[in-house]
Design a protein around this motif. Structure first.
Motif, PDB file in Angstrom:
ATOM      1  N   ASN A  59       0.933  -1.174  -0.089  1.00  0.00           N
ATOM      2  CA  ASN A  59       0.039   0.043  -0.031  1.00  0.00           C
ATOM      3  C   ASN A  59       1.148   1.259   0.173  1.00  0.00           C
ATOM      4  OD1 ASN A  59      -2.145  -1.576   0.268  1.00  0.00           O
ATOM      5  ND2 ASN A  59      -2.032  -1.613   2.368  1.00  0.00           N
ATOM      6  N   TRP A  60       0.327   2.315  -0.290  1.00  0.00           N
ATOM      7  CA  TRP A  60       0.966   3.670  -0.636  1.00  0.00           C
ATOM      8  C   TRP A  60       1.480   4.009   0.759  1.00  0.00           C
ATOM      9  CZ3 TRP A  60      -0.276   7.846   2.249  1.00  0.00           C
ATOM     10  CH2 TRP A  60      -1.430   7.774   2.517  1.00  0.00           C
ATOM     11  N   TYR A  61       0.975   3.685   1.785  1.00  0.00           N
ATOM     12  CA  TYR A  61       1.285   4.144   3.062  1.00  0.00           C
ATOM     13  C   TYR A  61       2.395   3.566   3.683  1.00  0.00           C
ATOM     14  CZ  TYR A  61      -1.423   0.405   5.256  1.00  0.00           C
ATOM     15  OH  TYR A  61      -1.848  -0.702   5.324  1.00  0.00           O
ATOM     16  N   LYS A  62       2.608   2.157   3.304  1.00  0.00           N
ATOM     17  CA  LYS A  62       3.928   1.512   3.735  1.00  0.00           C
ATOM     18  C   LYS A  62       5.062   1.861   2.955  1.00  0.00           C
ATOM     19  CE  LYS A  62       1.672  -2.992   4.680  1.00  0.00           C
ATOM     20  NZ  LYS A  62       1.586  -4.447   4.566  1.00  0.00           N
ATOM     21  N   ILE A  63       4.942   2.463   1.536  1.00  0.00           N
ATOM     22  CA  ILE A  63       6.100   2.971   1.066  1.00  0.00           C
ATOM     23  C   ILE A  63       6.465   4.278   1.592  1.00  0.00           C
ATOM     24  CG2 ILE A  63       6.841   3.894  -1.445  1.00  0.00           C
ATOM     25  CD1 ILE A  63       5.257   2.091  -2.462  1.00  0.00           C
ATOM     26  N   ALA A  64       5.323   4.863   2.182  1.00  0.00           N
ATOM     27  CA  ALA A  64       5.442   6.237   2.656  1.00  0.00           C
ATOM     28  C   ALA A  64       6.408   6.220   3.958  1.00  0.00           C
ATOM     29  CB  ALA A  64       4.419   6.874   2.984  1.00  0.00           C
ATOM     30  N   PHE A  65       5.923   5.267   4.814  1.00  0.00           N
ATOM     31  CA  PHE A  65       6.580   4.938   6.148  1.00  0.00           C
ATOM     32  C   PHE A  65       8.101   4.309   5.955  1.00  0.00           C
ATOM     33  CE2 PHE A  65       2.262   4.562   8.264  1.00  0.00           C
ATOM     34  CZ  PHE A  65       2.737   5.433   9.459  1.00  0.00           C
ATOM     35  N   GLY A  66       8.124   3.665   4.881  1.00  0.00           N
ATOM     36  CA  GLY A  66       9.559   2.996   4.366  1.00  0.00           C
ATOM     37  C   GLY A  66      10.465   4.046   4.300  1.00  0.00           C
ATOM     38  N   GLY A  67      10.083   4.925   3.268  1.00  0.00           N
ATOM     39  CA  GLY A  67      10.840   6.112   2.877  1.00  0.00           C
ATOM     40  C   GLY A  67      11.324   6.914   3.932  1.00  0.00           C
ATOM     41  N   PHE A  68      10.078   7.257   4.804  1.00  0.00           N
ATOM     42  CA  PHE A  68      10.237   8.304   5.934  1.00  0.00           C
ATOM     43  C   PHE A  68      11.476   7.514   6.826  1.00  0.00           C
ATOM     44  CE2 PHE A  68       9.699   9.265  10.411  1.00  0.00           C
ATOM     45  CZ  PHE A  68      10.011  10.540  10.292  1.00  0.00           C
ATOM     46  N   PHE A  69      11.502   6.280   7.140  1.00  0.00           N
ATOM     47  CA  PHE A  69      12.496   5.417   7.918  1.00  0.00           C
ATOM     48  C   PHE A  69      13.888   5.636   7.291  1.00  0.00           C
ATOM     49  CE2 PHE A  69       8.927   3.402  10.252  1.00  0.00           C
ATOM     50  CZ  PHE A  69       9.371   3.720  11.589  1.00  0.00           C
ATOM     51  N   MET A  70      13.732   5.144   6.020  1.00  0.00           N
ATOM     52  CA  MET A  70      15.076   5.362   5.434  1.00  0.00           C
ATOM     53  C   MET A  70      15.647   6.505   5.380  1.00  0.00           C
ATOM     54  SD  MET A  70      16.307   3.679   1.792  1.00  0.00           S
ATOM     55  CE  MET A  70      16.158   2.116   2.352  1.00  0.00           C
ATOM     56  N   GLY A  71      14.943   7.675   5.036  1.00  0.00           N
ATOM     57  CA  GLY A  71      15.336   9.007   5.083  1.00  0.00           C
ATOM     58  C   GLY A  71      16.154   9.575   6.215  1.00  0.00           C
ATOM     59  N   SER A  72      15.363   9.018   7.264  1.00  0.00           N
ATOM     60  CA  SER A  72      15.464   9.696   8.722  1.00  0.00           C
ATOM     61  C   SER A  72      16.916   9.172   9.002  1.00  0.00           C
ATOM     62  CB  SER A  72      14.429   9.269   9.482  1.00  0.00           C
ATOM     63  OG  SER A  72      13.193   9.764   9.136  1.00  0.00           O
TER      64      SER A  72
END
Length: 210
Positions: A59-72
């Protein structure tokens, strides 16, 4: 786990190779624990991002969470690595450039995950995979050097003189890390292409084809 190690330690190695190329004309050392924790932060954030996006139905929100964790994790790694510098100089940051470096890290992370999802089911190499690797390299370098541009180094009168010194702990650490990246990458490809393929097509007891 192998992918998280390669991604996280690869970003970490790029950062500290860049730091080895950076000269302040002052004695600079690196705190061992801060340096190691910066790598751990990058690897763990990559693992969380890959683990969240590992299922086939994303789902799009999993990609959003994943990208946020990696970027952070990338941002944490970079600025923790900056905090690891031991030198007679104070560091302050330009807020706009700092925010831009964070934005670049997040965009690069989302790009990495989208490319990971796009190519993970393709076993063959293609020019698109090479292009995606080049894009990711430029994006991570862009984050690093934007963050370095945001840094302002303040020294008292007379402190900036002297010869440039190289932290050999950091030099050897980066060299060993890059060696392990190559070994882990080769091991993961060997496991994927040979061991798992044999387990899938041959009986484990008799060795006969399934």
């Amino acid at each position: 786990m192998a992918g998280a190690f390669v991604m996280g330690s690869g970003v970490w190695s790029m950062h500290f190779v860049g730091m080895l190329a950076f000269h302040l004309h002052s004695s600079v050392k690196y705190d061992i624990w801060f340096t190691l924790f910066s790598m751990v932060a990058s690897v763990i954030s990559s693992f969380i991002a890959f683990y969240i996006t590992m299922p086939k139905n994303i789902n799009w929100y999993k990609i959003a969470f994943g990208g946020f964790f990696m970027g952070s994790g990338i941002v944490t790694m970079h600025y923790m690595g900056m905090a690891a510098m031991i030198m007679p100089v104070e560091v302050s940051y330009d807020k706009e450039l700092w925010a831009l470096s964070v934005l670049i890290a997040l965009i690069a992370s989302y790009a990495a995950l989208l490319l990971f999802l796009r190519f993970r089911n393709q076993s063959s190499s293609s020019w698109l995979k090479w292009l995606s690797a080049v894009i990711m390299g430029f994006a991570i370098c862009g984050m690093h050097y934007t963050g370095m541009k945001a840094a302002n180094f303040h020294a008292q009168h007379g402190i900036m003189g002297g010869e440039v010194s190289i932290d050999f702990f950091l030099l050897y650490g980066v060299t060993v890390t890059i060696f392990f990246i190559l070994m882990v990458s080769w091991g993961a490809m060997f496991l994927d292409r040979h061991v798992l393929e044999r387990l899938a097509y041959h009986d484990t007891i008799t060795g006969l084809p399934n």
